[in-house]
Each structure stands twice: as structure tokens, then as C-alpha cells.
Design a protein around this motif. Structure first.
Motif, PDB file in Angstrom:
ATOM      1  N   GLU A 132       8.656 -42.502  52.306  1.00 30.34           N
ATOM      2  CA  GLU A 132       9.316 -42.848  51.036  1.00 30.34           C
ATOM      3  C   GLU A 132       9.929 -41.616  50.389  1.00 30.34           C
ATOM      4  O   GLU A 132      11.060 -41.647  49.900  1.00 30.34           O
ATOM      5  N   GLU A 133       9.218 -40.510  50.421  1.00 28.65           N
ATOM      6  CA  GLU A 133       9.718 -39.276  49.803  1.00 28.65           C
ATOM      7  C   GLU A 133      10.962 -38.757  50.518  1.00 28.65           C
ATOM      8  O   GLU A 133      11.967 -38.423  49.880  1.00 28.65           O
ATOM      9  N   VAL A 134      10.920 -38.723  51.831  1.00 28.72           N
ATOM     10  CA  VAL A 134      12.064 -38.224  52.602  1.00 28.72           C
ATOM     11  C   VAL A 134      13.267 -39.152  52.439  1.00 28.72           C
ATOM     12  O   VAL A 134      14.401 -38.684  52.273  1.00 28.72           O
ATOM     13  N   ALA A 135      13.037 -40.458  52.448  1.00 24.75           N
ATOM     14  CA  ALA A 135      14.144 -41.410  52.266  1.00 24.75           C
ATOM     15  C   ALA A 135      14.781 -41.246  50.883  1.00 24.75           C
ATOM     16  O   ALA A 135      16.009 -41.322  50.749  1.00 24.75           O
ATOM     17  N   PHE A 160      10.747 -22.347  43.330  1.00 24.32           N
ATOM     18  CA  PHE A 160       9.338 -22.146  43.671  1.00 24.32           C
ATOM     19  C   PHE A 160       8.527 -23.438  43.667  1.00 24.32           C
ATOM     20  O   PHE A 160       7.341 -23.414  43.960  1.00 24.32           O
ATOM     21  N   GLN A 161       9.156 -24.557  43.352  1.00 29.69           N
ATOM     22  CA  GLN A 161       8.462 -25.850  43.355  1.00 29.69           C
ATOM     23  C   GLN A 161       8.649 -26.518  44.708  1.00 29.69           C
ATOM     24  O   GLN A 161       9.645 -26.291  45.382  1.00 29.69           O
ATOM     25  N   SER A 162       7.685 -27.350  45.081  1.00 28.46           N
ATOM     26  CA  SER A 162       7.818 -28.072  46.347  1.00 28.46           C
ATOM     27  C   SER A 162       7.378 -29.522  46.171  1.00 28.46           C
ATOM     28  O   SER A 162       6.689 -29.863  45.203  1.00 28.46           O
ATOM     29  N   THR A 163       7.771 -30.359  47.115  1.00 26.67           N
ATOM     30  CA  THR A 163       7.460 -31.781  47.044  1.00 26.67           C
ATOM     31  C   THR A 163       5.996 -32.022  47.409  1.00 26.67           C
ATOM     32  O   THR A 163       5.371 -31.201  48.066  1.00 26.67           O
ATOM     33  N   ALA A 164       5.495 -33.182  47.032  1.00 21.29           N
ATOM     34  CA  ALA A 164       4.069 -33.487  47.213  1.00 21.29           C
ATOM     35  C   ALA A 164       3.702 -33.758  48.672  1.00 21.29           C
ATOM     36  O   ALA A 164       2.766 -33.163  49.206  1.00 21.29           O
ATOM     37  N   ALA A 165       4.413 -34.657  49.319  1.00 20.75           N
ATOM     38  CA  ALA A 165       4.008 -35.095  50.652  1.00 20.75           C
ATOM     39  C   ALA A 165       4.474 -34.160  51.765  1.00 20.75           C
ATOM     40  O   ALA A 165       3.763 -33.960  52.742  1.00 20.75           O
ATOM     41  N   THR A 166       5.654 -33.594  51.642  1.00 24.32           N
ATOM     42  CA  THR A 166       6.220 -32.812  52.744  1.00 24.32           C
ATOM     43  C   THR A 166       6.262 -31.311  52.489  1.00 24.32           C
ATOM     44  O   THR A 166       6.584 -30.552  53.397  1.00 24.32           O
ATOM     45  N   ASP A 167       5.996 -30.900  51.281  1.00 23.39           N
ATOM     46  CA  ASP A 167       6.018 -29.490  50.896  1.00 23.39           C
ATOM     47  C   ASP A 167       7.405 -28.856  51.109  1.00 23.39           C
ATOM     48  O   ASP A 167       7.528 -27.666  51.367  1.00 23.39           O
ATOM     49  N   ILE A 168       8.446 -29.688  50.994  1.00 23.31           N
ATOM     50  CA  ILE A 168       9.826 -29.202  51.059  1.00 23.31           C
ATOM     51  C   ILE A 168      10.160 -28.588  49.700  1.00 23.31           C
ATOM     52  O   ILE A 168       9.810 -29.156  48.667  1.00 23.31           O
ATOM     53  N   SER A 227      14.208 -27.156  45.421  1.00 19.21           N
ATOM     54  CA  SER A 227      15.563 -26.613  45.318  1.00 19.21           C
ATOM     55  C   SER A 227      16.450 -27.097  46.460  1.00 19.21           C
ATOM     56  O   SER A 227      17.648 -27.264  46.287  1.00 19.21           O
ATOM     57  N   PHE A 228      15.859 -27.377  47.632  1.00 17.48           N
ATOM     58  CA  PHE A 228      16.636 -27.910  48.750  1.00 17.48           C
ATOM     59  C   PHE A 228      17.169 -29.298  48.411  1.00 17.48           C
ATOM     60  O   PHE A 228      18.298 -29.627  48.724  1.00 17.48           O
ATOM     61  N   ILE A 229      16.382 -30.114  47.763  1.00 15.77           N
ATOM     62  CA  ILE A 229      16.815 -31.460  47.382  1.00 15.77           C
ATOM     63  C   ILE A 229      17.854 -31.370  46.267  1.00 15.77           C
ATOM     64  O   ILE A 229      18.891 -32.032  46.306  1.00 15.77           O
TER      65      ILE A 229
END
Length: 171
Positions: free
Chosen positions: A46-49, A116-124, A127-129
């Protein structure tokens, strides 16, 4: 040379959108099938989609602009003289260009602040998003500049056999 660049840009933009939409569909379909057949789902699906959808929206906005797919009110410039219509369309192009430049700068600053922040499930990195914003606004500016002359002089957008801008704008 510019025509070759333009054709390459449009083709690359289209193919990137197709690949992102295809990957998103495969991820979601696989996740739904796994959920109903095994009772488990892919944790990151869900997060990646969602992140792919953000990129699709910003990358697709330039093509929608190029082919006249954004909502627009064009009654006024069709009702006035050719000279006044060209002046109005020039103001529109200048206003959009200024907005896209400002938003490219502002969204780049936003990307920098979230590095310096990252996503919960994938740790991406977030800033990339969020990088979809400056990339998308810059692409919209490039597409606008490539069609500006024909839009200002004739009030026409690019034509394509695959994309109907008027139908897309009326959805």
C-alpha cells in the motif's frame, strides 16, 4: 534538434508513466490475491503504491498540460479579437511559467527539509517521494515552453492520436 528533444521527452515521459502504472497495478493485484488466498498481505504494498501514484500524478501533469487535458475556461479568448486573444494567452503562459518556477523552487526546498525522514514500512527517504513535486513542476514548465508559441498564436494544444486532451479535460 529541438524537435528530436521534444519527441524524446514525450516518449520517455509516456513510457515512464506506463511502467509506473504497470508496476503499481501488479503490486496491488498481487497484494489482493495474496490477501484473499493466504490471509497475508505484502506489508509494503500500500505504501509503495501510494508513492508511485504521487509520482504518476506529477509526471503525468506535464503531458496533460501539453495536450490540453487540464481544466480550462476558453470562452473569453474565443470571443474577442485575435490580437486580444493572443495577449490573453500570453498572460496565461507567463502566469503559468511564473507559477511553475516558483513551485519548483518551493517544492525543492520542501524536499531538502525532509531529507532525514523516512517512510514507515520501506524506510525510503521521504525526500525521494516528495522529489516528484519539483520534477513534475519542472516538466510542466518544459512542456509549456515547448507548446507556448502555437498556444499563444493559434490557441491550440498539441495533437496526438493516443491522447484526446478535450476528452481528458471533461472527465
Amino acid at each position: 534538434m529541438l524537435d528530436r528533444f521534444e519527441r524524446g521527452l514525450v516518449a520517455a515521459n509516456r513510457w515512464l508513466l506506463i511502467l509506473l502504472l504497470l508496476a503499481m497495478a501488479v503490486i496491488i493485484f498481487t497484494n489482493v490475491v495474496l490477501r484473499y488466498t493466504t490471509g497475508d498481505s505484502i506489508i509494503w504494498a500500500e505504501e509503495v503504491a501510494r508513492h508511485m501514484m504521487i509520482w504518476v500524478a506529477f509526471l503525468g501533469a506535464g503531458l496533460a498540460l501539453r495536450f490540453g487535458g487540464h481544466v480550462a475556461i476558453d470562452n473569453l479568448h474565443r470571443a474577442v479579437s485575435t490580437r486580444a486573444a493572443r495577449a490573453m494567452r500570453s498572460v496565461v503562459v507567463l502566469g503559468l511559467s511564473a507559477f511553475f518556477i516558483f513551485m519548483t523552487y518551493a517544492s525543492s526546498d520542501y524536499v531538502w527539509r525532509t531529507r532525514f525522514q523516512s517512510t514507515a514500512a520501506t524506510d525510503i527517504p521521504i525526500s525521494f517521494i516528495y522529489a516528484a513535486m519539483p520534477v513534475g513542476f519542472l516538466l510542466m514548465l518544459v512542456h509549456l515552453l515547448l507548446i507556448a508559441r502555437s498556444y499563444i498564436l493559434e490557441g491550440e494544444f498539441e495533437r496526438s492520436e493516443e491522447i484526446d486532451g478535450e476528452a481528458a479535460g471533461s472527465l
